[in-house]
Write an enzyme that holds these catalytic residues in place. Structure first.
Site, mmCIF file in Angstrom:
data_model
loop_
_atom_site.group_PDB
_atom_site.id
_atom_site.type_symbol
_atom_site.label_atom_id
_atom_site.label_comp_id
_atom_site.label_asym_id
_atom_site.label_seq_id
_atom_site.Cartn_x
_atom_site.Cartn_y
_atom_site.Cartn_z
ATOM 1 N N HIS A 65 -19.352 32.674 -77.629
ATOM 2 C CA HIS A 65 -20.057 33.947 -77.430
ATOM 3 C C HIS A 65 -20.796 33.841 -76.089
ATOM 4 O O HIS A 65 -21.299 32.761 -75.746
ATOM 5 C CB HIS A 65 -21.119 34.179 -78.513
ATOM 6 N N CYS B 209 -29.235 33.836 -81.297
ATOM 7 C CA CYS B 209 -28.305 34.374 -82.303
ATOM 8 C C CYS B 209 -29.035 34.913 -83.527
ATOM 9 O O CYS B 209 -28.518 35.780 -84.219
ATOM 10 C CB CYS B 209 -27.361 33.293 -82.809
#
Ligand code: ARG
Length: 283
Positions: free
Chosen positions: A165, A259
């Site tokens: 990511h 996150c």
């Protein structure tokens, strides 16, 4: 300046139940009590910095729902809900969408064939949306979202599976400053970042693999995984205050501080958050 608002989801049903990135190993598992302790420390730190932490209820069977950075992308009042690449996370989207709708966001859905993992892969720095693709989100999803909100998007290919990511290898700190791990990008990506971001601070390989780039920024405070003396020095030289915390239990799933959060009023680095009516939907 409006109060920072952050969405979090407690790790009540968190665990390593499948493997969709190189960090996850079902045989290792995570310690639930420690995960709660680490998550609460992050929440309390954010509140201590003046942020309002909003809560999404945990849902059994969705262990990665804690990673609210992947809920979607917020632009003003608009909430572009993620479409996850991997089956085990696809059930999360309805919960994120419901939460957003109940909290007065205009929920927008991407076309069904596009994969998009929200603020995990799409981050504003100044006026520009930087967008990671290949491992999770598709380039076309980023282009679609950028077109809806009328911003320039710069797609960056993520070339190392460990940094799957964008928020695992890049973190804008303010509209002209970001940290990044160069080896997670190809030559083109590195040149785009160097061209567009006036103050680009490198994170070494040793520090990148402990999720140093996965930082949460509130004002000048930068919360990140402990154990990063070099970067901490570089950040304080640039006027930021590093707050190290522990995220070992979440790193087992491939996530860390950033996150676990979704900034609802716009990330510090997003130029749009300072405008009076950003993202007012024309529909
Ligand atoms: N296990 C999760 C996944 O692989 C971790 C997500 C981490 N989130 C992030 N924004 N990097 O999808």
């Amino acid at each position: 300046m409006p109060q920072p608002r952050v969405l979090m989801c407690a790790p009540d049903f968190y665990g390593i139940e499948y493997e969709i990135n190189p960090w996850m190993d079902r045989r290792v598992g995570s310690d639930s009590a420690l995960a709660h302790q680490q998550w609460n420390a992050l929440r309390e730190t954010l509140e201590g910095l003046g942020a309002k932490v909003e809560r999404l209820d945990a849902v059994p069977g969705l262990p990665d729902l804690v990673f609210t950075a992947n809920a979607g992308l917020v632009f003003g009042n608009r909430f572009f809900v993620s479409r996850f690449k991997h089956g085990p996370r696809q059930g999360e989207s309805v919960h994120f969408a419901r939460w957003a709708r109940e909290h007065e966001f205009d929920v927008e859905l991407l076309p069904e064939n596009l994969e998009f993992e929200g603020a995990g892969d799409a981050l504003f720095c100044g006026e520009t949306l930087f967008a990671g693709y290949r491992t999770r989100s598709s380039v076309r999803s980023h282009q679609w979202v950028a077109e809806q909100v009328g911003v320039q998007v710069l797609p960056l290919e993520l070339v190392d599976e460990r940094f799957y990511h964008l928020d695992t290898c890049f973190c804008p700190l303010d509209p002209s400053t970001a940290i990044y791990h160069p080896a997670a990008f190809d030559d083109y990506g590195r040149s785009v970042l160097a061209d567009r971001i006036p103050r680009l601070i490198e994170v070494s390989a040793e520090e990148a693999v402990i999720f140093t780039c996965n930082a949460v920024v509130v004002g000048k405070a930068v919360i990140l995984n402990a154990g990063t003396p070099r970067l901490s020095r570089a950040l304080s030289d640039n006027g930021f205050q590093v707050i190290p915390l522990h995220f070992s239990e979440f790193i087992k799933a491939g996530g860390s501080a950033k996150c676990l959060t979704l900034r609802l009023d716009g990330e510090e680095a997003a130029a749009w958050r300072l405008r009076p009516d950003p993202g007012a939907s024309n529909s």
